[in-house]
Write a protein that holds these residues in place. Sequence first.
Motif, PDB file in Angstrom:
ATOM      1  N   GLU A  40       6.266  -8.184  10.636  1.00 34.54           N
ATOM      2  CA  GLU A  40       6.450  -7.445  12.054  1.00 34.54           C
ATOM      3  C   GLU A  40       5.347  -7.916  12.912  1.00 34.54           C
ATOM      4  O   GLU A  40       4.053  -8.196  12.324  1.00 34.54           O
TER       5      GLU A  40
ATOM      6  N   GLY B 101       5.018  -6.604   6.376  1.00 29.98           N
ATOM      7  CA  GLY B 101       6.641  -6.183   6.569  1.00 29.98           C
ATOM      8  C   GLY B 101       7.263  -6.012   5.017  1.00 29.98           C
ATOM      9  O   GLY B 101       6.719  -5.541   3.983  1.00 29.98           O
TER      10      GLY B 101
ATOM     11  N   GLN C 167      10.172  -7.889  15.295  1.00 25.69           N
ATOM     12  CA  GLN C 167      10.311  -8.497  13.658  1.00 25.69           C
ATOM     13  C   GLN C 167      10.596  -9.840  13.747  1.00 25.69           C
ATOM     14  O   GLN C 167      11.095 -10.574  14.697  1.00 25.69           O
TER      15      GLN C 167
END
Length: 139
Positions: A65, A44, A127
């Motif tokens: 993620e 991420g 997320q």
Amino acid sequence: MPTPRETILTALHARLSVLPATALRGDVLPERVPAVGLLILRDGEPGDPEVTLSPLRYHYQHRAEIEAVVQGIDRDAAFDTLTASIGAAIATDRTLGGLCDWVEAEAPRPVDLPVEGAASLKAAVIQVVLHYSTADPLS
């Protein structure tokens, strides 16, 4: 010696690895999705840190993620079970053993993906926000 960022991502991957689904880190989507589901942790984006002085600290809200994927006839229930297990794994220790200030996941936005000649996939990118501080942006 690994950086705090790498240590935190490794700890998150270890937390996901205890789930029934296969947990990978940074890999490509394999040709076959295991019957129990698949999780792929992506490093991420650490984003722009807030900076405090004296002592100098960089405060991140790093957005990692998790790609969650299931396949099969009962994929809706399997996806629900998989995402709930991710939430439970994170909730057991929201500091990852003291490595983070806080860890929280955001709600998934699932999509159905058709696969030619096979059962459809149900997938989402979840997320995960990792709140932590470092003394140096490269550490």
